[in-house]
Design an enzyme around this catalytic site. Structure first.
Site, mmCIF file in Angstrom:
data_model
loop_
_atom_site.group_PDB
_atom_site.id
_atom_site.type_symbol
_atom_site.label_atom_id
_atom_site.label_comp_id
_atom_site.label_asym_id
_atom_site.label_seq_id
_atom_site.Cartn_x
_atom_site.Cartn_y
_atom_site.Cartn_z
ATOM 1 N N TYR A 17 0.827 -1.218 0.000
ATOM 2 C CA TYR A 17 0.000 0.000 0.000
ATOM 3 C C TYR A 17 0.859 1.265 0.000
ATOM 4 C CZ TYR A 17 -4.822 -1.606 0.717
ATOM 5 O OH TYR A 17 -6.080 -2.118 0.557
ATOM 6 N N LYS B 279 2.538 -15.246 2.432
ATOM 7 C CA LYS B 279 2.738 -15.987 1.180
ATOM 8 C C LYS B 279 4.230 -16.298 1.110
ATOM 9 C CE LYS B 279 1.303 -17.712 -2.758
ATOM 10 N NZ LYS B 279 0.385 -18.870 -2.842
ATOM 11 N N ASP C 206 -3.600 -18.011 0.363
ATOM 12 C CA ASP C 206 -4.599 -18.708 -0.469
ATOM 13 C C ASP C 206 -5.331 -19.758 0.357
ATOM 14 O OD1 ASP C 206 -2.160 -20.062 -0.337
ATOM 15 O OD2 ASP C 206 -2.206 -20.754 -2.424
ATOM 16 N N ASP D 121 -6.771 -6.581 3.931
ATOM 17 C CA ASP D 121 -7.851 -5.905 3.215
ATOM 18 C C ASP D 121 -8.774 -6.939 2.580
ATOM 19 O OD1 ASP D 121 -9.269 -3.764 1.915
ATOM 20 O OD2 ASP D 121 -8.181 -4.266 0.068
ATOM 21 N N ASP E 167 -12.793 -8.438 3.983
ATOM 22 C CA ASP E 167 -14.038 -8.415 3.200
ATOM 23 C C ASP E 167 -14.645 -9.813 3.130
ATOM 24 O OD1 ASP E 167 -13.776 -5.669 2.560
ATOM 25 O OD2 ASP E 167 -14.514 -6.011 0.514
#
Ligand code: IPM
Ligand code: MG
Length: 354
Positions: free
Chosen positions: A138, A189, A221, A245, A249
């Site tokens: 970001y 990851k 994942d 983020d 959601d």
């Protein structure tokens, strides 16, 4: 309590209005409340040509906490990046060093059916996503679009984390887990990305001081899959800015609606910005149909984290539970046989329940 109310765009003004009513109602019971409003996001751009006007930053600086609505809308999509509404929020997070983003996902028994997942998968769910909020891809430099050595255009961003940035969020994850079910899942990851292998190593080092807390590492994942397969395996999920983020959601849909999830973004001195995790929903803005509960629950987090007012926070959370039990539903959680109400009427119901 000096609170800066930055309502922003889209449904922001409608939903923050209901949260302010709730705070004011508690105020009549002896909490001293001073509210100052200022434009941010697209509204900031309209007012002063900047998504975070200087005057708005001043209002935020003299406050004890920020109640934030939402920013963004199609009207602003074509602006240069620095002028886009989202920059108002990102700059606030950076300015106040709000590195710790708490996104609790709790399934209220009344709403278990509203989830797209089976009741038994989500009933009783209580997890916390702890998202690092001021670093990662970001904010990493360099970034941009350039013409490369082959004369082709290419876009690039930089994912980076310093040791200190990982350490402080890891410490908070373990401290928080100690007050919950003592389980931390760190999401990365590490099988592909150097930055997140480093993340994993530093989290494991910090864990040495917290042997009473269980730590597992999970690839992002797999975490995305586990969240819908068996979300109740999680207690505290700690992760970087971008993975957080996305996963938050996803987690919101476990609870029935993204309209139910509050958040707190805190710095090291406990100063905080409180906002619903959903966006500005321009398609339903100004129609009195948006769900104000995520923002009202954000006001509860504000009382808890910025003012140590656990009793006030509890009262708000109990009132929200009560209106759900009474059958009040906004359109996003509507159910046959229950009463579908608008934004303001939901606010009225919470006030009555208070
Ligand atoms: C969120 C939002 C923001 C983010 C946007 C509006 C910049 O999606 O708070 O999750 O990406 O952090
Ligand atoms: Mg988001």
């Amino acid at each position: 309590m000096r609170i800066a109310v930055l309502a922003g765009d889209g449904i922001g003004p409608e939903i923050t209005a209901q949260a302010v009513r709730v705070l004011e109602a508690l105020g009549r019971d002896g909490l001293e409340l001073a509210i100052e409003r200022a434009p941010v996001g697209g509204a900031g751009y309209d007012a002063a040509g900047d998504p975070l006007p200087e005057a708005t930053l001043k209002v935020a600086e003299r406050a004890d906490a920020i109640l934030f609505g939402s920013v963004g809308g199609p009207k602003y999509d074509a602006l240069p990046r620095a002028k886009r509404p989202e920059q108002g929020l990102l700059r606030l997070r950076k300015h106040f060093d709000l590195f710790a983003n708490l996104r609790p996902a709790i399934v209220y028994p009344e709403l278990a059916h509203a989830s797209t997942l089976k009741d038994e998968v989500v009933a009783g769910l209580d997890l916390l996503i702890l998202r690092e909020l001021t670093s990662d891809i970001y904010f990493g430099q360099p970034r941009g679009v350039r013409v490369n050595e082959n004369g082709e255009r290419e876009g690039f961003d930089t994912m980076r984390y310093t040791e200190g940035e990982i350490r402080r969020i890891a410490v908070l994850a373990f401290e928080t887990a100690r007050r919950r079910r003592r389980r931390v899942c760190s999401v990365d990851k590490a099988n592909v990305l150097e930055t997140t292998q480093f993340w994993r190593d530093v989290v494991a080092e910090v864990h040495a001081e917290y042997r009473d807390v269980e730590l597992v590492h999970m690839y992002v994942d797999n975490a995305a899959m586990q969240l819908v397969r068996n979300p109740k395996q999680f207690d505290v999920i700690v992760t970087g800015n971008m993975f957080g983020d996305i996963l938050s959601d996803e987690a919101s849909m476990l609870t029935g609606s993204i309209g139910m999830l509050p958040s707190a973004s805190l710095n090291a001195r406990g100063f905080g910005l409180y906002e619903p995790i959903h966006g500005s929903a321009p398609d339903i803005a100004g129609r009195d149909v948006a769900n104000p509960l995520a923002t009202i629950l954000s006001a509860a987090m504000l009382l808890r984290h910025s003012f140590g007012n656990e009793a006030g926070a509890h009262r708000i959370e109990r009132a929200v539970r009560k209106v759900l039990a009474q059958g009040y539903r906004t359109a996003d959680i509507a159910e046959p046989g229950k009463r579908t109400v608008g934004t303001k009427e939901m606010g009225d119901a919470v006030l009555a329940a208070l």
